[in-house]
Design a protein around this motif. Sequence first.
Motif, mmCIF file in Angstrom:
data_model
loop_
_atom_site.group_PDB
_atom_site.id
_atom_site.type_symbol
_atom_site.label_atom_id
_atom_site.label_comp_id
_atom_site.label_asym_id
_atom_site.label_seq_id
_atom_site.Cartn_x
_atom_site.Cartn_y
_atom_site.Cartn_z
ATOM 1 N N LYS A 277 0.827 -1.199 0.000
ATOM 2 C CA LYS A 277 0.000 0.000 0.000
ATOM 3 C C LYS A 277 0.861 1.248 0.000
ATOM 4 O O LYS A 277 0.459 2.278 -0.477
ATOM 5 N N SER A 278 2.060 1.156 0.548
ATOM 6 C CA SER A 278 2.951 2.296 0.637
ATOM 7 C C SER A 278 4.263 1.941 -0.033
ATOM 8 O O SER A 278 5.020 1.137 0.482
ATOM 9 N N ALA A 279 4.548 2.552 -1.163
ATOM 10 C CA ALA A 279 5.767 2.252 -1.888
ATOM 11 C C ALA A 279 6.991 2.774 -1.142
ATOM 12 O O ALA A 279 8.051 2.194 -1.200
ATOM 13 N N GLU A 280 6.865 3.886 -0.459
ATOM 14 C CA GLU A 280 7.960 4.488 0.276
ATOM 15 C C GLU A 280 7.729 4.354 1.770
ATOM 16 O O GLU A 280 6.843 4.989 2.320
ATOM 17 N N PRO A 281 8.500 3.528 2.461
ATOM 18 C CA PRO A 281 8.332 3.464 3.914
ATOM 19 C C PRO A 281 8.748 4.796 4.535
ATOM 20 O O PRO A 281 9.684 5.433 4.076
ATOM 21 N N THR A 282 8.027 5.186 5.561
ATOM 22 C CA THR A 282 8.352 6.428 6.233
ATOM 23 C C THR A 282 9.256 6.127 7.413
ATOM 24 O O THR A 282 9.211 5.055 7.986
ATOM 25 N N SER A 283 10.084 7.076 7.770
ATOM 26 C CA SER A 283 11.014 6.891 8.872
ATOM 27 C C SER A 283 10.268 6.851 10.194
ATOM 28 O O SER A 283 9.389 7.660 10.456
ATOM 29 N N SER A 284 10.633 5.898 11.033
ATOM 30 C CA SER A 284 9.987 5.767 12.331
ATOM 31 C C SER A 284 10.746 6.531 13.402
ATOM 32 O O SER A 284 10.260 6.698 14.503
ATOM 33 N N GLY A 285 11.961 6.966 13.094
ATOM 34 C CA GLY A 285 12.791 7.604 14.091
ATOM 35 C C GLY A 285 13.562 6.606 14.929
ATOM 36 O O GLY A 285 14.262 6.975 15.863
ATOM 37 N N LEU A 286 13.442 5.323 14.622
ATOM 38 C CA LEU A 286 14.101 4.281 15.405
ATOM 39 C C LEU A 286 15.531 3.990 14.971
ATOM 40 O O LEU A 286 16.202 3.177 15.597
ATOM 41 N N ALA A 287 15.992 4.637 13.920
ATOM 42 C CA ALA A 287 17.337 4.346 13.412
ATOM 43 C C ALA A 287 18.394 4.495 14.500
ATOM 44 O O ALA A 287 19.337 3.710 14.575
ATOM 45 N N SER A 288 18.254 5.468 15.372
ATOM 46 C CA SER A 288 19.258 5.698 16.411
ATOM 47 C C SER A 288 18.988 4.908 17.699
ATOM 48 O O SER A 288 19.806 4.928 18.614
ATOM 49 N N PHE A 289 17.863 4.204 17.774
ATOM 50 C CA PHE A 289 17.541 3.415 18.966
ATOM 51 C C PHE A 289 18.295 2.093 18.915
ATOM 52 O O PHE A 289 18.181 1.330 17.966
ATOM 53 N N ASP A 290 19.082 1.802 19.946
ATOM 54 C CA ASP A 290 19.855 0.566 20.019
ATOM 55 C C ASP A 290 19.243 -0.359 21.074
ATOM 56 O O ASP A 290 19.370 -0.105 22.275
ATOM 57 N N PRO A 291 18.570 -1.433 20.644
ATOM 58 C CA PRO A 291 17.971 -2.361 21.599
ATOM 59 C C PRO A 291 18.978 -2.977 22.573
ATOM 60 O O PRO A 291 18.608 -3.377 23.675
ATOM 61 N N CYS A 292 20.254 -3.039 22.190
ATOM 62 C CA CYS A 292 21.268 -3.644 23.065
ATOM 63 C C CYS A 292 21.642 -2.734 24.233
ATOM 64 O O CYS A 292 22.209 -3.204 25.223
ATOM 65 N N THR A 293 21.340 -1.444 24.132
ATOM 66 C CA THR A 293 21.652 -0.519 25.222
ATOM 67 C C THR A 293 20.385 0.087 25.829
ATOM 68 O O THR A 293 20.463 1.023 26.625
ATOM 69 N N ALA A 294 19.227 -0.429 25.467
ATOM 70 C CA ALA A 294 17.958 0.111 25.964
ATOM 71 C C ALA A 294 17.789 -0.103 27.463
ATOM 72 O O ALA A 294 17.091 0.665 28.126
ATOM 73 N N LEU A 295 18.418 -1.131 27.978
ATOM 74 C CA LEU A 295 18.338 -1.431 29.414
ATOM 75 C C LEU A 295 19.741 -1.372 30.008
ATOM 76 O O LEU A 295 20.669 -1.995 29.478
ATOM 77 N N ALA A 296 19.887 -0.635 31.073
ATOM 78 C CA ALA A 296 21.181 -0.521 31.742
ATOM 79 C C ALA A 296 21.585 -1.880 32.323
ATOM 80 O O ALA A 296 20.719 -2.667 32.726
ATOM 81 N N PRO A 297 22.883 -2.148 32.369
ATOM 82 C CA PRO A 297 23.344 -3.434 32.908
ATOM 83 C C PRO A 297 22.773 -3.747 34.291
ATOM 84 O O PRO A 297 22.412 -4.894 34.560
ATOM 85 N N GLU A 298 22.639 -2.741 35.151
ATOM 86 C CA GLU A 298 22.089 -3.010 36.485
ATOM 87 C C GLU A 298 20.610 -3.392 36.423
ATOM 88 O O GLU A 298 20.130 -4.187 37.228
ATOM 89 N N LYS A 299 19.857 -2.835 35.465
ATOM 90 C CA LYS A 299 18.440 -3.217 35.279
ATOM 91 C C LYS A 299 18.355 -4.659 34.798
ATOM 92 O O LYS A 299 17.490 -5.421 35.224
ATOM 93 N N LEU A 300 19.246 -5.030 33.870
ATOM 94 C CA LEU A 300 19.275 -6.402 33.366
ATOM 95 C C LEU A 300 19.626 -7.376 34.486
ATOM 96 O O LEU A 300 18.959 -8.401 34.660
ATOM 97 N N GLN A 301 20.649 -7.046 35.262
ATOM 98 C CA GLN A 301 21.074 -7.916 36.360
ATOM 99 C C GLN A 301 19.974 -8.054 37.404
ATOM 100 O O GLN A 301 19.791 -9.134 37.971
ATOM 101 N N ALA A 302 19.216 -6.981 37.646
ATOM 102 C CA ALA A 302 18.107 -7.042 38.604
ATOM 103 C C ALA A 302 17.027 -8.017 38.138
ATOM 104 O O ALA A 302 16.290 -8.579 38.957
#
Length: 178
Positions: free
Chosen positions: A33-58
């Motif tokens: 339906k959409s030939a051109e995908p629109t930018s979501s703004g997620l390009a700079s979001f890094d899932p590997c750093t979304a949670l701080a190590p202390e949050k992960l350890q908790a």
Amino acid sequence: MGRTRIATTAILAGAVVALAGCSGPDGKETPSKSAEPTSSGLASFDPCTALAPEKLQAQGLNAPGDPVDQGIGESGCEFDGSEFLLSVLKGENSSLSYWEGRRANMGVFEPNQVGSRPGIKMISAGSVGQGICSQVIEAGNGSVSVQVTYSANKKQSDDATCAKALEIAQVVEPKLPK
């Protein structure tokens, strides 16, 4: 390691089922339906750093996580723990309406709220009762999915599994682009 393969298999199986509806009645691929995908703004979001190590350890999870690419427009990170595997995936072109289009493939599909954003609690049809739940969060024109997959010997009820996914998603949500 076994949990990673199981979780990846479950995710990919759900994606294959979800994408099976991409052809028309004559078997030919239907145009987007959409030939051109629109930018979501997620390009700079890094899932590997979304949670701080202390949050992960908790949460009993190991840091750092392992980068993953689902091969279906979603990339992210997996964090292994003693009780469950956590996957944080971003889909730059997977809006909530994209997920709405896959509702028929879900055993559980409940729109909800994650912090200040719309979201969806989902369990694929084949994963109901298996200790696997995803919480999708709207992020611009895309989404971020937080999936919890319990170990077979630590399996929780669907409600408990989804509550854990929502709990972690609420920590990720403030870090998402608007």
